[in-house]
Design a protein around this motif. Structure first.
Motif, PDB file in Angstrom:
ATOM      1  N   UNK A 160       0.834  -1.210   0.000  1.00  7.71           N
ATOM      2  CA  UNK A 160       0.000   0.000   0.000  1.00  7.71           C
ATOM      3  C   UNK A 160       0.863   1.252   0.000  1.00  7.71           C
ATOM      4  N   UNK A 161       1.952   1.236   0.769  1.00  7.39           N
ATOM      5  CA  UNK A 161       2.846   2.396   0.816  1.00  7.39           C
ATOM      6  C   UNK A 161       3.428   2.699  -0.562  1.00  7.39           C
ATOM      7  N   UNK A 162       3.810   1.635  -1.280  1.00  7.33           N
ATOM      8  CA  UNK A 162       4.395   1.838  -2.607  1.00  7.33           C
ATOM      9  C   UNK A 162       3.335   2.317  -3.599  1.00  7.33           C
ATOM     10  N   UNK A 163       2.136   1.753  -3.507  1.00  6.37           N
ATOM     11  CA  UNK A 163       1.052   2.173  -4.399  1.00  6.37           C
ATOM     12  C   UNK A 163       0.685   3.646  -4.175  1.00  6.37           C
ATOM     13  N   UNK A 164       0.846   4.107  -2.929  1.00  2.00           N
ATOM     14  CA  UNK A 164       0.548   5.503  -2.595  1.00  2.00           C
ATOM     15  C   UNK A 164       1.703   6.440  -2.958  1.00  2.00           C
ATOM     16  N   UNK A 165       2.799   5.865  -3.424  1.00  2.74           N
ATOM     17  CA  UNK A 165       3.946   6.674  -3.826  1.00  2.74           C
ATOM     18  C   UNK A 165       4.809   7.146  -2.687  1.00  2.74           C
ATOM     19  N   UNK A 166       4.679   6.535  -1.513  1.00  2.24           N
ATOM     20  CA  UNK A 166       5.458   6.972  -0.357  1.00  2.24           C
ATOM     21  C   UNK A 166       6.866   6.377  -0.341  1.00  2.24           C
ATOM     22  N   UNK A 167       7.009   5.171  -0.877  1.00  2.00           N
ATOM     23  CA  UNK A 167       8.321   4.543  -0.931  1.00  2.00           C
ATOM     24  C   UNK A 167       8.843   4.547  -2.360  1.00  2.00           C
ATOM     25  N   UNK A 168      10.151   4.556  -2.508  1.00  4.03           N
ATOM     26  CA  UNK A 168      10.754   4.583  -3.835  1.00  4.03           C
ATOM     27  C   UNK A 168      10.611   3.253  -4.568  1.00  4.03           C
ATOM     28  N   UNK A 169      10.608   2.166  -3.809  1.00  2.47           N
ATOM     29  CA  UNK A 169      10.560   0.834  -4.411  1.00  2.47           C
ATOM     30  C   UNK A 169       9.514  -0.019  -3.713  1.00  2.47           C
ATOM     31  N   UNK A 170       9.235  -1.178  -4.293  1.00  2.19           N
ATOM     32  CA  UNK A 170       8.342  -2.146  -3.676  1.00  2.19           C
ATOM     33  C   UNK A 170       9.127  -2.937  -2.647  1.00  2.19           C
ATOM     34  N   UNK A 171       8.714  -2.850  -1.405  1.00  2.00           N
ATOM     35  CA  UNK A 171       9.445  -3.510  -0.320  1.00  2.00           C
ATOM     36  C   UNK A 171       8.614  -4.644   0.276  1.00  2.00           C
ATOM     37  N   UNK A 172       9.267  -5.427   1.118  1.00  2.00           N
ATOM     38  CA  UNK A 172       8.603  -6.480   1.867  1.00  2.00           C
ATOM     39  C   UNK A 172       9.485  -6.905   3.020  1.00  2.00           C
ATOM     40  N   UNK A 173       8.926  -7.491   4.077  1.00  2.00           N
ATOM     41  CA  UNK A 173       9.722  -7.901   5.245  1.00  2.00           C
ATOM     42  C   UNK A 173      10.878  -8.829   4.900  1.00  2.00           C
ATOM     43  N   UNK A 174      10.723  -9.604   3.791  1.00  2.00           N
ATOM     44  CA  UNK A 174      11.793 -10.546   3.431  1.00  2.00           C
ATOM     45  C   UNK A 174      13.079  -9.855   3.019  1.00  2.00           C
ATOM     46  N   UNK A 175      13.018  -8.535   2.781  1.00  2.00           N
ATOM     47  CA  UNK A 175      14.212  -7.793   2.388  1.00  2.00           C
ATOM     48  C   UNK A 175      15.047  -7.368   3.586  1.00  2.00           C
ATOM     49  N   UNK A 176      14.506  -7.545   4.784  1.00  3.10           N
ATOM     50  CA  UNK A 176      15.214  -7.128   5.995  1.00  3.10           C
ATOM     51  C   UNK A 176      16.322  -8.102   6.360  1.00  3.10           C
ATOM     52  N   UNK A 177      17.274  -7.620   7.135  1.00  7.56           N
ATOM     53  CA  UNK A 177      18.296  -8.498   7.697  1.00  7.56           C
ATOM     54  C   UNK A 177      17.611  -9.556   8.541  1.00  7.56           C
ATOM     55  N   UNK A 178      17.996 -10.807   8.363  1.00  9.10           N
ATOM     56  CA  UNK A 178      17.407 -11.920   9.102  1.00  9.10           C
ATOM     57  C   UNK A 178      17.717 -11.801  10.594  1.00  9.10           C
ATOM     58  N   UNK A 179      16.799 -12.229  11.477  1.00 11.24           N
ATOM     59  CA  UNK A 179      17.040 -12.130  12.918  1.00 11.24           C
ATOM     60  C   UNK A 179      18.354 -12.756  13.388  1.00 11.24           C
ATOM     61  N   UNK A 180      18.673 -13.943  12.899  1.00 10.00           N
ATOM     62  CA  UNK A 180      19.916 -14.585  13.324  1.00 10.00           C
ATOM     63  C   UNK A 180      21.125 -13.816  12.801  1.00 10.00           C
ATOM     64  N   UNK A 181      21.046 -13.349  11.577  1.00  7.89           N
ATOM     65  CA  UNK A 181      22.153 -12.570  11.027  1.00  7.89           C
ATOM     66  C   UNK A 181      22.313 -11.256  11.786  1.00  7.89           C
ATOM     67  N   UNK A 182      21.194 -10.595  12.107  1.00 11.92           N
ATOM     68  CA  UNK A 182      21.264  -9.338  12.845  1.00 11.92           C
ATOM     69  C   UNK A 182      21.901  -9.541  14.220  1.00 11.92           C
ATOM     70  N   UNK A 183      21.547 -10.638  14.865  1.00 11.78           N
ATOM     71  CA  UNK A 183      22.150 -10.930  16.166  1.00 11.78           C
ATOM     72  C   UNK A 183      23.639 -11.231  16.029  1.00 11.78           C
ATOM     73  N   UNK A 184      24.007 -11.846  14.899  1.00 10.53           N
ATOM     74  CA  UNK A 184      25.424 -12.101  14.633  1.00 10.53           C
ATOM     75  C   UNK A 184      26.180 -10.785  14.453  1.00 10.53           C
ATOM     76  N   UNK A 185      25.608  -9.860  13.678  1.00 11.91           N
ATOM     77  CA  UNK A 185      26.223  -8.544  13.488  1.00 11.91           C
ATOM     78  C   UNK A 185      26.325  -7.813  14.827  1.00 11.91           C
ATOM     79  N   UNK A 186      25.333  -7.974  15.664  1.00 14.52           N
ATOM     80  CA  UNK A 186      25.362  -7.360  16.997  1.00 14.52           C
ATOM     81  C   UNK A 186      26.539  -7.891  17.802  1.00 14.52           C
TER      82      UNK A 186
END
Length: 359
Positions: A160-186
């Motif tokens: 909905x955000x992308x359709x409304x023109x608020x974001x530059x690209x089509x996003x989704x939660x799967x594009x985020x850093x994975x929880x285990x990877x984020x904890x590793x970076x931490x």
């Protein structure tokens, strides 16, 4: 009907038999299927059957080729169509039948070949499929900011955000850093005892939250992201926590932002997770401008990139990603051959490569 069944069987055998090697023009599924048809007794008096199959398959290939969208791979940094994850799970008849059929079977207890195959398949499924859930169940390094980011990210209607023109690209939660990877970076941030960190590519700030939670009092994280909306989106969450003041965001293409960063403020740790085709240039700018402190570490995400850097094209299920996969492969080779960089790749999620300047 018998002819259709036979043709389907032959085509399936040919395609699966050839999938593990490159096909020359004379060894294509169409040519090989025609040879099978012509060599089969029921069809020796009917060579037109093979001709009909060839014509039909060539027509299908032409239609499929013409229907493929022409995508500018290198410039596209949003979601790839067909990769959207969903939290919904379906326990269908296929899964039920498979589990019942392999009940009690194992790779070490078998009496006939088919049971041994079933046992190996089931143990392999359990060994691979159970790995990430188990790792997640015994990892607890996600702090309050990380949890708040993830909750907001999972509940946001990105389409909905992308359709409304608020974001530059089509996003989704799967594009985020994975929880285990984020904890590793931490943990890497803790281990490095970093005071100043650079993040190239932020998205919803889940990785940024992990780094911020590991920074000491007075520490600083600078994130680079191209989308102005994401700066506001992440800032709303960060502002709710005292540690959020450690975080700042520079908006714009990463290559432009990197050349504007003050060279006298060096970074102890860098997390790279932006445009895969620009990875090499990111590292080059860091080195050219002297933005790295002595002994600085760099963690580069997605260096296994869906397996594309080492898997042949015949196995591509997402061919639109191939361009990025080839660029990641070239980047990995460049890193490994760089005389001033020490590197090691870790098979965590989509691959993380640790880089240190100086041998």
């Amino acid at each position: 009907m018998t002819l259709c069944i036979f043709l389907s069987f032959c085509f399936s055998c040919v395609v699966h038999g050839q999938s593990a090697k490159s096909l020359s023009p004379d060894d294509s599924p169409i040519n090989t299927l025609e040879q099978l048809l012509l060599a089969s007794a029921p069809f020796r008096r009917q060579p037109s059957a093979a001709h009909t199959v060839r014509k039909h398959m060539q027509m299908m290939a032409t239609v499929e080729s013409e229907s493929q969208p022409k995508v500018g791979i290198k410039d596209y940094t949003g979601r790839f169509g067909g990769t959207e994850k969903t939290e919904e799970t379906g326990y269908g008849q296929l899964e039920k039948d498979s589990l019942e059929a392999t009940s009690g079977k194992s790779a070490t207890r078998w009496s006939i070949h088919s049971e041994r195959v079933q046992g190996v398949a089931k143990e392999l499924f359990g060994l691979i499929g159970g790995l990430d859930p188990y790792i997640s169940s015994v990892s607890n390094a996600d702090g309050p900011i990380m949890q708040a980011i993830k909750e907001k990210m999972d509940s946001t209607n990105w389409d909905a955000l992308h359709e409304e023109g608020k974001t530059m690209f089509s996003y989704g939660p799967e594009m985020s850093t994975d929880p285990i990877e984020a904890q590793t970076i931490k943990m890497f941030t803790f281990m490095k005892n970093a005071q100043r960190v650079l993040e190239i590519g932020m998205f919803t700030g889940y990785g940024a939250a992990a780094i911020v939670e590991a920074l000491p009092e007075g520490g600083e994280l600078v994130s680079l992201d191209i989308d102005p909306y994401l700066k506001e989106w992440v800032g709303e969450v960060m502002s709710q926590f005292p540690d959020g003041k450690k975080h700042s965001v520079e908006v714009g293409p990463a290559l432009d932002s990197l050349v504007k960063l003050p060279a006298d403020k060096k970074f102890d740790f860098v997390f790279v997770d932006a445009n895969k085709s620009e990875y090499r240039r990111y590292i080059e700018i860091l080195l050219e401008r002297g933005l790295l402190a002595d002994g600085a570490m760099i963690a580069v995400d997605n260096t296994l990139y869906c397996g594309l850097p080492y898997m042949p094209e015949q196995y591509d299920s997402q061919p639109k990603r191939r361009g990025f996969g080839e660029d990641v492969k070239a980047f990995n080779e460049w890193l490994a051959g760089h005389p001033d960089l020490m590197t090691v790749m870790l098979p965590i999620r989509d691959g993380i490569t640790l880089v240190r300047k100086g041998l």
